[in-house]
Design a protein around this motif. Structure first.
Motif: not given
Length: 307
Positions: A39-43, A88-89, A94-98
């Motif tokens: 729903r958040a349009a995460v690729p 957060r994602r 960014p996934l890498q920041h998390i």
């Protein structure tokens, strides 16, 4: 870019959201996370959901998939932490920041706010440098990475060509902190990183370097990236390269001419529409045989020239 959120049906939300009183399985948590991220349009919502679960559980992605199949249950703390990370994602952090880590070739690098997250397409760029170093007919070839950021390119060269001496420079304080950490964690004693502007780097190596590589900022100032992860979280100094995106490339050309011996190789990563302009720039600067190569998505990505 505005994110359009698609509402889920009440039945799907009720089915997928674990209640506070009943432990959730890994599979239910994964399904719900995929729905939220979609729903958040995460690729890549399925991949990201599994990687976030793995981060919470201390498991690799394959082990997360196995845990989903076997019906592993998440305890209350795991559910709470996972829900926070998914939120957060979904906000396009960014996934890498998390997770604090970014995969690059055979390595895992420490990353976070203040440093450019290494991209998969750069893995093919650094392969040109690795191949060039391996082809040098001396016991101790020298490679230089101008603007190393997290250290991804330099450390890939150092770990995959262990007989080479690799030098890297970075002039962002925030990025240099991450680079220094990654150099220390890598254990690569053939790699050196210094805090210095690339235009002034390594005068002691002038005329002796075999390979120079750079992934400079190359986005034109008025070309705002669409992805929120890039636009809102990657440092501007690592993205924007002046009106035509080539300001730092011009510095790279001059510095590399100083560093490389005759016959040495220059490798530059760039945007898919910049190959011709960079070839013309390098040729005008006196470089030979400038050629542009495509990445695995068939986009122009790398230009190589000979000193």
């Amino acid at each position: 870019m505005m994110i359009s959120l698609m509402p889920s049906t009440p039945s799907a939300a009720a089915a997928d959201t674990p209640s506070a009183g009943h432990p959730a399985t890994v599979e239910l948590a994964r399904q719900h996370a995929v729905e939220v991220l979609t729903r958040a349009a995460v690729p890549s919502p399925d991949v990201d959901a599994e990687l976030l679960l793995g981060h919470v559980l201390g498991l690799g992605r394959g082990a997360v998939q196995a845990a989903a199949i076997t019906g592993r249950v998440l305890d209350a703390e795991e559910r709470t932490v996972f829900a926070e990370l998914v939120e957060r994602r979904a906000a396009r952090e960014p996934l890498q920041h998390i997770t604090g880590r970014a995969a690059f070739r055979s390595m895992e690098l420490a990353v976070g706010p203040g440093v450019f997250v290494p991209r998969p397409e750069t893995e093919s760029v650094v392969q040109f440098a690795i191949d060039a170093l391996r082809a040098v007919p001396i016991p101790r070839p020298i490679g230089v990475d101008l603007g190393t950021g997290s250290g991804a390119i330099a450390l890939a060269m150092a770990t995959e060509v262990p007989n080479a001496a690799i030098y890297a420079t970075e002039n962002s304080v925030e990025a240099f902190i991450w680079a220094r950490r990654n150099f220390a964690e890598s254990g690569a004693d053939n790699a050196t990183v210094v805090f210095e502007h690339l235009a002034d780097a390594f005068h002691e190596l002038d005329g002796s370097v075999d390979v120079v590589i750079s992934n400079p900022p190359y986005v034109p100032d008025d070309a705002i990236p669409r992805d929120p992860e890039v636009r809102l979280h990657d440092p501007s100094a690592a993205l924007y390269g002046g009106p035509d995106g080539l300001d730092v490339v011009r510095h790279v050309s001059v510095t590399a001419q100083r560093l490389l011996h005759r016959g040495g190789t220059l490798i530059i990563e760039h945007g898919e529409l910049q190959g011709q302009a960079i070839r013309e720039l390098l040729t005008a600067d006196g470089w030979h045989a400038a050629a542009t190569h495509r990445d695995l998505t068939t986009r122009d990505r790398t230009t190589i020239a000979i000193r």
